[in-house]
Design a protein around this motif. Sequence first.
Motif, PDB file in Angstrom:
ATOM      1  N   UNK A  29      -0.302  15.688 -11.958  1.00 33.73           N
ATOM      2  CA  UNK A  29       0.257  15.436 -12.290  1.00 33.73           C
ATOM      3  C   UNK A  29       0.977  15.374 -10.724  1.00 33.73           C
ATOM      4  N   UNK A  30       0.662  15.444  -9.840  1.00 37.04           N
ATOM      5  CA  UNK A  30       1.638  14.527  -8.480  1.00 37.04           C
ATOM      6  C   UNK A  30       1.782  15.184  -7.888  1.00 37.04           C
ATOM      7  N   UNK A  31       0.644  16.703  -7.902  1.00 32.43           N
ATOM      8  CA  UNK A  31       0.893  17.999  -6.281  1.00 32.43           C
ATOM      9  C   UNK A  31       0.267  17.364  -5.776  1.00 32.43           C
ATOM     10  N   UNK A  32       0.322  17.760  -4.226  1.00 32.46           N
ATOM     11  CA  UNK A  32      -0.452  17.405  -3.730  1.00 32.46           C
ATOM     12  C   UNK A  32      -0.319  19.121  -2.574  1.00 32.46           C
ATOM     13  N   UNK A  33      -1.269  19.567  -1.597  1.00 35.70           N
ATOM     14  CA  UNK A  33      -1.305  20.684  -0.793  1.00 35.70           C
ATOM     15  C   UNK A  33      -0.447  20.071   0.331  1.00 35.70           C
ATOM     16  N   UNK A  34       1.067  20.858   1.090  1.00 34.93           N
ATOM     17  CA  UNK A  34       1.106  20.885   2.213  1.00 34.93           C
ATOM     18  C   UNK A  34       0.653  21.638   3.302  1.00 34.93           C
ATOM     19  N   UNK A  35       0.215  21.304   4.018  1.00 37.66           N
ATOM     20  CA  UNK A  35      -0.774  22.594   4.938  1.00 37.66           C
ATOM     21  C   UNK A  35      -0.045  22.717   6.126  1.00 37.66           C
ATOM     22  N   UNK A  36       1.417  22.462   6.220  1.00 39.68           N
ATOM     23  CA  UNK A  36       2.238  22.378   7.357  1.00 39.68           C
ATOM     24  C   UNK A  36       2.986  23.666   6.660  1.00 39.68           C
ATOM     25  N   UNK A  37       3.666  23.399   5.187  1.00 34.82           N
ATOM     26  CA  UNK A  37       4.683  24.733   4.559  1.00 34.82           C
ATOM     27  C   UNK A  37       3.729  25.506   3.510  1.00 34.82           C
ATOM     28  N   UNK A  38       2.583  25.173   3.538  1.00 34.68           N
ATOM     29  CA  UNK A  38       1.428  26.797   3.558  1.00 34.68           C
ATOM     30  C   UNK A  38       1.820  26.044   1.290  1.00 34.68           C
ATOM     31  N   UNK A  39       2.275  25.642   0.996  1.00 29.32           N
ATOM     32  CA  UNK A  39       2.393  25.242  -0.364  1.00 29.32           C
ATOM     33  C   UNK A  39       1.844  24.024  -1.656  1.00 29.32           C
ATOM     34  N   UNK A  40       2.172  24.335  -2.715  1.00 32.65           N
ATOM     35  CA  UNK A  40       1.970  22.409  -3.390  1.00 32.65           C
ATOM     36  C   UNK A  40       3.637  22.637  -3.665  1.00 32.65           C
ATOM     37  N   UNK A  41       3.275  20.580  -3.592  1.00 36.76           N
ATOM     38  CA  UNK A  41       4.491  20.277  -3.477  1.00 36.76           C
ATOM     39  C   UNK A  41       3.827  18.932  -4.507  1.00 36.76           C
ATOM     40  N   UNK A  42       5.484  18.474  -4.530  1.00 32.58           N
ATOM     41  CA  UNK A  42       5.086  17.023  -5.703  1.00 32.58           C
ATOM     42  C   UNK A  42       5.914  16.149  -5.092  1.00 32.58           C
ATOM     43  N   UNK A  43       4.524  15.061  -4.889  1.00 35.17           N
ATOM     44  CA  UNK A  43       4.618  13.763  -4.039  1.00 35.17           C
ATOM     45  C   UNK A  43       5.854  12.777  -4.437  1.00 35.17           C
ATOM     46  N   UNK A  44       6.155  11.952  -3.665  1.00 37.12           N
ATOM     47  CA  UNK A  44       6.402  10.480  -4.225  1.00 37.12           C
ATOM     48  C   UNK A  44       5.721   9.620  -3.502  1.00 37.12           C
ATOM     49  N   UNK A  45       7.132   8.198  -4.055  1.00 38.67           N
ATOM     50  CA  UNK A  45       5.295   7.195  -3.593  1.00 38.67           C
ATOM     51  C   UNK A  45       7.148   6.257  -3.283  1.00 38.67           C
ATOM     52  N   UNK A  46       6.327   4.700  -2.240  1.00 39.33           N
ATOM     53  CA  UNK A  46       7.111   4.344  -1.801  1.00 39.33           C
ATOM     54  C   UNK A  46       6.263   2.551  -2.097  1.00 39.33           C
ATOM     55  N   UNK A  47       7.605   1.938  -2.752  1.00 39.25           N
ATOM     56  CA  UNK A  47       6.790   0.229  -3.939  1.00 39.25           C
ATOM     57  C   UNK A  47       7.715  -0.549  -2.577  1.00 39.25           C
ATOM     58  N   UNK A  48       7.183  -2.124  -2.346  1.00 38.79           N
ATOM     59  CA  UNK A  48       7.632  -2.835  -1.235  1.00 38.79           C
ATOM     60  C   UNK A  48       7.204  -3.399  -2.137  1.00 38.79           C
ATOM     61  N   UNK A  49       8.204  -4.914  -2.117  1.00 35.95           N
ATOM     62  CA  UNK A  49       7.847  -6.983  -2.703  1.00 35.95           C
ATOM     63  C   UNK A  49       8.348  -7.319  -1.678  1.00 35.95           C
ATOM     64  N   UNK A  50       8.068  -7.965  -0.276  1.00 34.37           N
ATOM     65  CA  UNK A  50       8.979  -8.553   0.348  1.00 34.37           C
ATOM     66  C   UNK A  50       8.344 -10.290   0.012  1.00 34.37           C
ATOM     67  N   UNK A  51       8.830 -11.223   0.245  1.00 35.98           N
ATOM     68  CA  UNK A  51       9.401 -12.276   0.153  1.00 35.98           C
ATOM     69  C   UNK A  51       8.048 -13.403   0.723  1.00 35.98           C
ATOM     70  N   UNK A  52       6.875 -13.405   0.630  1.00 40.61           N
ATOM     71  CA  UNK A  52       5.241 -12.910   1.465  1.00 40.61           C
ATOM     72  C   UNK A  52       4.781 -12.514   1.791  1.00 40.61           C
ATOM     73  N   UNK A  53       3.219 -12.846   1.437  1.00 41.52           N
ATOM     74  CA  UNK A  53       1.836 -11.361   2.168  1.00 41.52           C
ATOM     75  C   UNK A  53       2.762 -11.095   3.040  1.00 41.52           C
ATOM     76  N   UNK A  54       2.409  -9.503   3.585  1.00 40.47           N
ATOM     77  CA  UNK A  54       2.145  -8.970   4.928  1.00 40.47           C
ATOM     78  C   UNK A  54       1.477  -8.206   4.625  1.00 40.47           C
ATOM     79  N   UNK A  55       1.686  -7.774   6.225  1.00 41.83           N
ATOM     80  CA  UNK A  55       0.656  -6.328   6.985  1.00 41.83           C
ATOM     81  C   UNK A  55       2.108  -4.939   6.816  1.00 41.83           C
ATOM     82  N   UNK A  56       1.529  -4.266   5.904  1.00 39.19           N
ATOM     83  CA  UNK A  56       2.539  -2.639   5.751  1.00 39.19           C
ATOM     84  C   UNK A  56       1.970  -1.647   6.968  1.00 39.19           C
ATOM     85  N   UNK A  57       3.483  -1.112   7.453  1.00 36.74           N
ATOM     86  CA  UNK A  57       3.077  -0.230   8.275  1.00 36.74           C
ATOM     87  C   UNK A  57       3.853   1.317   7.613  1.00 36.74           C
TER      88      UNK A  57
END
Length: 154
Positions: A29-57
Amino acid sequence: MTKKQRRFLLGLAIIFFILLSGVTLTLAFGFRYDFERHRLVKTGSIVLKPNTEAQIFINGKLEGETSFLKSAFSKKRLLPGTYLVKVQKEQFTPWEKTVEVRGGLVSDLSGIILFNSGQVEKELIGQPKPIVINRETHQAVYWEEGSLAFYDFS
């Protein structure tokens, strides 16, 4: 093996199954343990669509490249917070932005345009100077003979 030992092993297996199912469902269900806060946290996502093939940092770390077919990239299971996203390709001007990731949501960065680093902006011959140029929508607005004129670069 006695009947008492079999019951004990069955009870142990059931407890193990319930605990393992709980952990599996929590991660699914998208939860992950956050070791800094010491609790389970719901995660999020990033989606990128550039106009050309590229490296993502992301935060200075190479996370991958856009896919060949769709020229898209997604990073899932990110803890909520602020991330510096950079898209770069050789001979192109890099693009970067600070993105806030929220739990349970997708940060959609569609329409990223990388410009060729050798590309020079030039004034259109015979046109008055533009009032506004918008690189994202590829449009310019001019004041021409008492009215506004729109020019579409695409």
